[in-house]
Design a protein around this motif. Structure first.
Motif, PDB file in Angstrom:
ATOM      1  N   ALA A   1       0.828  -1.211   0.000  1.00 26.92           N
ATOM      2  CA  ALA A   1       0.000   0.000   0.000  1.00 26.92           C
ATOM      3  C   ALA A   1       0.861   1.260   0.000  1.00 26.92           C
ATOM      4  O   ALA A   1       0.458   2.289  -0.557  1.00 26.92           O
ATOM      5  N   GLU A   2       2.037   1.192   0.589  1.00 26.58           N
ATOM      6  CA  GLU A   2       2.960   2.337   0.541  1.00 26.58           C
ATOM      7  C   GLU A   2       3.595   2.468  -0.837  1.00 26.58           C
ATOM      8  O   GLU A   2       3.804   3.581  -1.328  1.00 26.58           O
ATOM      9  N   LEU A   3       3.891   1.332  -1.491  1.00 25.12           N
ATOM     10  CA  LEU A   3       4.508   1.366  -2.812  1.00 25.12           C
ATOM     11  C   LEU A   3       3.517   1.804  -3.893  1.00 25.12           C
ATOM     12  O   LEU A   3       3.899   2.448  -4.872  1.00 25.12           O
TER      13      LEU A   3
ATOM     14  N   VAL B   1      -5.241  -2.433  -4.012  1.00 21.58           N
ATOM     15  CA  VAL B   1      -4.124  -2.648  -3.079  1.00 21.58           C
ATOM     16  C   VAL B   1      -4.502  -2.122  -1.696  1.00 21.58           C
ATOM     17  O   VAL B   1      -4.287  -2.784  -0.673  1.00 21.58           O
ATOM     18  N   LEU B   2      -5.098  -0.933  -1.666  1.00 27.14           N
ATOM     19  CA  LEU B   2      -5.541  -0.362  -0.394  1.00 27.14           C
ATOM     20  C   LEU B   2      -6.638  -1.226   0.227  1.00 27.14           C
ATOM     21  O   LEU B   2      -6.671  -1.420   1.447  1.00 27.14           O
ATOM     22  N   GLY B   3      -7.522  -1.758  -0.622  1.00 23.37           N
ATOM     23  CA  GLY B   3      -8.596  -2.610  -0.115  1.00 23.37           C
ATOM     24  C   GLY B   3      -8.081  -3.876   0.525  1.00 23.37           C
ATOM     25  O   GLY B   3      -8.549  -4.283   1.605  1.00 23.37           O
ATOM     26  N   LEU B   4      -7.090  -4.529  -0.113  1.00 24.79           N
ATOM     27  CA  LEU B   4      -6.534  -5.744   0.474  1.00 24.79           C
ATOM     28  C   LEU B   4      -5.801  -5.441   1.770  1.00 24.79           C
ATOM     29  O   LEU B   4      -5.916  -6.188   2.749  1.00 24.79           O
TER      30      LEU B   4
ATOM     31  N   SER C   1      -6.901   2.264  11.175  1.00 26.27           N
ATOM     32  CA  SER C   1      -6.016   2.325  10.013  1.00 26.27           C
ATOM     33  C   SER C   1      -6.714   1.785   8.769  1.00 26.27           C
ATOM     34  O   SER C   1      -6.606   2.361   7.679  1.00 26.27           O
ATOM     35  N   ALA C   2      -7.454   0.683   8.936  1.00 23.43           N
ATOM     36  CA  ALA C   2      -8.171   0.102   7.798  1.00 23.43           C
ATOM     37  C   ALA C   2      -9.242   1.057   7.284  1.00 23.43           C
ATOM     38  O   ALA C   2      -9.419   1.211   6.067  1.00 23.43           O
ATOM     39  N   ALA C   3      -9.966   1.690   8.199  1.00 23.62           N
ATOM     40  CA  ALA C   3     -10.996   2.650   7.779  1.00 23.62           C
ATOM     41  C   ALA C   3     -10.377   3.798   6.988  1.00 23.62           C
ATOM     42  O   ALA C   3     -10.949   4.270   5.997  1.00 23.62           O
ATOM     43  N   SER C   4      -9.193   4.231   7.405  1.00 19.86           N
ATOM     44  CA  SER C   4      -8.498   5.305   6.687  1.00 19.86           C
ATOM     45  C   SER C   4      -8.108   4.857   5.278  1.00 19.86           C
ATOM     46  O   SER C   4      -8.270   5.605   4.303  1.00 19.86           O
ATOM     47  N   LEU C   5      -7.592   3.635   5.156  1.00 14.98           N
ATOM     48  CA  LEU C   5      -7.236   3.109   3.835  1.00 14.98           C
ATOM     49  C   LEU C   5      -8.462   3.033   2.930  1.00 14.98           C
ATOM     50  O   LEU C   5      -8.389   3.343   1.730  1.00 14.98           O
ATOM     51  N   MET C   6      -9.586   2.637   3.500  1.00 14.44           N
ATOM     52  CA  MET C   6     -10.796   2.508   2.693  1.00 14.44           C
ATOM     53  C   MET C   6     -11.326   3.864   2.242  1.00 14.44           C
ATOM     54  O   MET C   6     -11.867   3.996   1.142  1.00 14.44           O
ATOM     55  N   ARG C   7     -11.169   4.867   3.087  1.00 18.65           N
ATOM     56  CA  ARG C   7     -11.559   6.223   2.658  1.00 18.65           C
ATOM     57  C   ARG C   7     -10.698   6.685   1.492  1.00 18.65           C
ATOM     58  O   ARG C   7     -11.201   7.287   0.533  1.00 18.65           O
ATOM     59  N   ARG C   8      -9.401   6.404   1.563  1.00 14.18           N
ATOM     60  CA  ARG C   8      -8.506   6.770   0.459  1.00 14.18           C
ATOM     61  C   ARG C   8      -8.903   6.034  -0.810  1.00 14.18           C
ATOM     62  O   ARG C   8      -8.930   6.610  -1.909  1.00 14.18           O
ATOM     63  N   ALA C   9      -9.234   4.738  -0.681  1.00  9.93           N
ATOM     64  CA  ALA C   9      -9.639   3.953  -1.854  1.00  9.93           C
ATOM     65  C   ALA C   9     -10.933   4.498  -2.451  1.00  9.93           C
ATOM     66  O   ALA C   9     -11.072   4.590  -3.678  1.00  9.93           O
ATOM     67  N   ALA C  10     -11.881   4.892  -1.601  1.00  9.84           N
ATOM     68  CA  ALA C  10     -13.161   5.421  -2.082  1.00  9.84           C
ATOM     69  C   ALA C  10     -12.971   6.721  -2.845  1.00  9.84           C
ATOM     70  O   ALA C  10     -13.691   6.988  -3.821  1.00  9.84           O
ATOM     71  N   GLN C  11     -12.013   7.525  -2.419  1.00  8.74           N
ATOM     72  CA  GLN C  11     -11.754   8.795  -3.097  1.00  8.74           C
ATOM     73  C   GLN C  11     -11.234   8.576  -4.514  1.00  8.74           C
ATOM     74  O   GLN C  11     -11.456   9.407  -5.396  1.00  8.74           O
TER      75      GLN C  11
ATOM     76  N   GLN D   1     -12.032  -4.198  -2.056  1.00 10.89           N
ATOM     77  CA  GLN D   1     -12.693  -3.134  -1.297  1.00 10.89           C
ATOM     78  C   GLN D   1     -14.029  -3.614  -0.726  1.00 10.89           C
ATOM     79  O   GLN D   1     -14.387  -3.272   0.407  1.00 10.89           O
ATOM     80  N   LEU D   2     -14.762  -4.427  -1.491  1.00 11.19           N
ATOM     81  CA  LEU D   2     -16.027  -4.959  -0.988  1.00 11.19           C
ATOM     82  C   LEU D   2     -15.800  -5.907   0.189  1.00 11.19           C
ATOM     83  O   LEU D   2     -16.530  -5.856   1.197  1.00 11.19           O
ATOM     84  N   MET D   3     -14.780  -6.772   0.087  1.00  8.58           N
ATOM     85  CA  MET D   3     -14.489  -7.677   1.200  1.00  8.58           C
ATOM     86  C   MET D   3     -14.070  -6.902   2.442  1.00  8.58           C
ATOM     87  O   MET D   3     -14.465  -7.232   3.569  1.00  8.58           O
ATOM     88  N   ALA D   4     -13.276  -5.863   2.237  1.00  7.23           N
ATOM     89  CA  ALA D   4     -12.886  -5.022   3.372  1.00  7.23           C
ATOM     90  C   ALA D   4     -14.108  -4.334   3.972  1.00  7.23           C
ATOM     91  O   ALA D   4     -14.217  -4.203   5.204  1.00  7.23           O
ATOM     92  N   ALA D   5     -15.049  -3.895   3.126  1.00  2.00           N
ATOM     93  CA  ALA D   5     -16.258  -3.245   3.625  1.00  2.00           C
ATOM     94  C   ALA D   5     -17.091  -4.206   4.464  1.00  2.00           C
ATOM     95  O   ALA D   5     -17.699  -3.804   5.471  1.00  2.00           O
ATOM     96  N   ILE D   6     -17.121  -5.474   4.081  1.00  4.58           N
ATOM     97  CA  ILE D   6     -17.835  -6.481   4.881  1.00  4.58           C
ATOM     98  C   ILE D   6     -17.202  -6.599   6.258  1.00  4.58           C
ATOM     99  O   ILE D   6     -17.889  -6.601   7.290  1.00  4.58           O
ATOM    100  N   HIS D   7     -15.871  -6.682   6.294  1.00  2.00           N
ATOM    101  CA  HIS D   7     -15.171  -6.798   7.580  1.00  2.00           C
ATOM    102  C   HIS D   7     -15.343  -5.529   8.412  1.00  2.00           C
ATOM    103  O   HIS D   7     -15.463  -5.600   9.645  1.00  2.00           O
ATOM    104  N   LEU D   8     -15.338  -4.377   7.751  1.00  2.00           N
ATOM    105  CA  LEU D   8     -15.516  -3.126   8.489  1.00  2.00           C
ATOM    106  C   LEU D   8     -16.924  -3.048   9.086  1.00  2.00           C
ATOM    107  O   LEU D   8     -17.102  -2.553  10.213  1.00  2.00           O
TER     108      LEU D   8
END
Length: 409
Positions: free
Chosen positions: A220-222, A229-232, A271-281, A289-296
Motif C-alpha cells: 500500500a505504501e509502494l 491494493v488499499l482494499g486488500l 487504520s483500515a478505515a483510513s485506507l478505505m476512505r482513500r480507496a473510495a476517493q 474493497q467490498l471484502m474489506a467493507a464487509i469486515h468493516l
C-alpha cells in the motif's frame, strides 16, 4: 539456541536465499532443494552451537555448494557449472540479495518474480505460496479446492515453464508491476486465508498472518493510488484486528459473531478505515474493497452493539457480481440466514453442493450450523463429522468437536 528459535531464523531467511539461488541457477526445484539441504544441515550443526552473524549468508553458501555438487554428481548442465564464478575464500557469506531496492523486501520481490506473466495465471499464486512461503502442497490444494495430485502437476508445469522459457529471476521495473499485480494480490489473499484458518496460530503457516499484514502494508505504501491494493491492506488489517478474540481459554476457535468486541484492536480498525476512505476517493470499486467493507461492517459491532446483517448481505450480493465463486456464495448464504432465517440460508448452501465442495471444510461447517438451527440434529452431526474429517487446525477442531457434542447429546 533452541530448535524453535533456530527454525524461525531459517524460515525468516528462506525468501532471500531461495530468490538468490533461483536467480543464479534458473531452476526453482534446484533452489528449493538446495535450501532444504542447507536448512537440514543448519538444524544439526547449530543445535548446540551459536548461530553465525548472518544465517542467511551461511544458508546461501551451503545451499549453493550443495546444488553444484548435485549437478556434478548427475553429470549434467556442465556449461552452467563452468559459468559459475570461482568460490571466494571463506565463502561469500553476505551475498544474500541480488536485487535493487525498487521493492525493499526480499519476500515481496520474489512474489513479483514468481507472478511473471509467462506462467499460467491459475498457477502463479499456487507457485508463489509454495516457493516463497513454503506452504505444503496439501494446504495449497485445499485452498484451491483441488486434489493434491492435480495441484502437484500444476506446480510442476509452472516450474518447467520457468526453466524452459528462461523466465528472468529479476525484479520487474515499476511500469511492469501492473501486469503482475492481480496475481500478487491473489497470492497474498490466499496466503492470509491459509493463516487465518489457524485461529490459535499453532500450525506451520502461523507466521503467514503477521507476514501478509506486513507485506500488504508495504504494498500500500509502494502503490498508494491503487484502490484494490488499499482494499486488500484494509481487509488484512481488519482481520488481524480480531486476533486476540479468536480463541477461548480452552484454545477453541470463537466464531466472529460470538467474539468479544472489546478485544478487537482499535488501531488496526482505524487504520483500515483510513485506507478505505482513500480507496473510495479514487473511485474505482473492486472485490477487495467490498471484502474489506464487509469486515468493516462487522467491526462496527464494537461501537454499535449489533451487526448490520442486511448491509453485509447487500455487500455479498455485489461481490457475487464482481467475483462469483463458491467461497463467496457460502458466506452470502450465512448472511442470508441472518436476514431471512436459517431455512433460507440452508437452501442456498444445499444448492451449492458439489464434488468440489466436498473437500471444502467451511461448506460442511456452515451446513452443519444451519442444519442445527433448523432442528436437524442428526444431519448437523453428520456434517460436523465431515468437517472434522478434513484436517482442521487445532482451534477449529476443538470448536467443531464441541458443536458435534452439542448436536449429538
Amino acid at each position: 539456541m533452541n530448535s524453535a528459535g533456530l527454525g524461525a531464523s531459517i524460515i525468516a531467511a528462506r525468501p532471500a536465499v531461495v530468490a538468490v539461488l533461483a536467480a543464479r541457477f534458473r531452476d526453482l526445484d534446484l533452489a528449493e532443494d538446495g535450501f532444504a539441504d542447507a536448512a537440514e544441515l543448519a538444524m544439526r550443526h547449530f543445535a548446540d552451537a551459536p548461530l553465525p552473524a548472518n544465517i542467511g549468508g551461511w544458508l546461501h553458501v551451503t545451499a549453493r555448494r550443495r546444488i553444484i555438487d548435485r549437478l556434478r554428481r548427475e553429470a549434467r548442465l556442465t556449461q552452467l557449472i563452468a559459468e559459475q564464478p570461482p568460490e571466494p575464500e571463506g565463502g561469500d557469506m553476505d551475498a544474500v540479495s541480488l536485487f535493487d531496492e525498487q521493492i525493499p523486501d526480499d519476500r515481496l520481490r520474489l512474489i513479483f518474480i514468481c507472478c511473471h506473466p509467462a506462467i499460467a495465471p491459475e498457477a502463479r499464486a499456487a507457485l508463489t505460496l509454495r516457493v516463497v512461503c513454503g506452504v505444503p502442497t496439501e494446504r495449497i490444494a485445499a485452498a484451491f479446492l483441488m486434489a493434491v495430485p492435480a495441484m502437484f502437476q500444476r506446480l510442476t508445469r509452472a516450474k518447467t515453464k520457468i526453466r524452459e522459457a528462461g523466465v528472468p529471476f529479476e525484479t520487474p521495473p515499476p511500469h511492469l508491476w501492473t501486469e503482475r499485480l492481480q496475481a500478487v494480490l491473489a497470492t497474498l489473499e490466499i496466503g492470509y486465508a491459509l493463516a487465518f484458518q489457524d485461529a490459535a496460530s499453532s500450525e506451520p503457516t502461523a507466521d503467514l498472518g503477521p507476514e501478509v499484514l506486513r507485506l500488504t502494508d508495504m504494498l500500500a505504501e509502494l502503490l498508494p493510488d491503487d484502490p484494490e491494493v488499499l482494499g486488500l491492506a484494509a481487509l488484512v488489517q481488519l482481520a488481524e484486528a480480531r486476533r486476540a478474540a479468536r480463541v477461548d481459554d480452552q484454545g477453541r476457535m470463537i466464531p466472529l459473531s460470538e467474539q468479544e468486541p472489546a478485544l478487537w484492536n482499535d488501531r488496526l480498525i482505524g487504520s483500515a478505515a483510513s485506507l478505505m476512505r482513500r480507496a473510495a476517493q479514487i473511485g474505482q470499486s473492486g472485490p477487495y474493497q467490498l471484502m474489506a467493507a464487509i469486515h468493516l461492517t462487522h467491526s462496527r459491532r464494537k461501537g454499535e452493539g449489533h451487526t448490520d446483517w442486511l448491509a453485509i448481505l447487500r455487500l455479498y450480493d455485489m461481490l457475487m457480481v464482481l467475483r462469483p465463486g463458491p467461497v463467496v456464495a457460502i458466506n452470502r448464504a450465512v448472511a442470508l440466514s441472518r436476514v431471512e432465517g436459517p431455512e433460507v440460508g440452508l437452501g442456498e448452501i444445499e444448492a451449492l453442493g458439489s464434488m468440489q465442495l466436498e473437500r471444502y471444510r467451511p461448506w460442511h461447517a456452515a451446513r452443519a450450523h444451519l442444519l442445527a438451527q433448523t432442528g436437524d440434529r442428526v444431519g448437523a452431526a453428520e456434517a460436523y463429522r465431515a468437517a472434522l474429517a478434513l484436517n482442521p487446525a487445532r482451534a477449529e477442531r476443538l470448536f467443531l468437536e464441541m458443536k458435534l457434542q452439542e448436536t449429538s447429546a
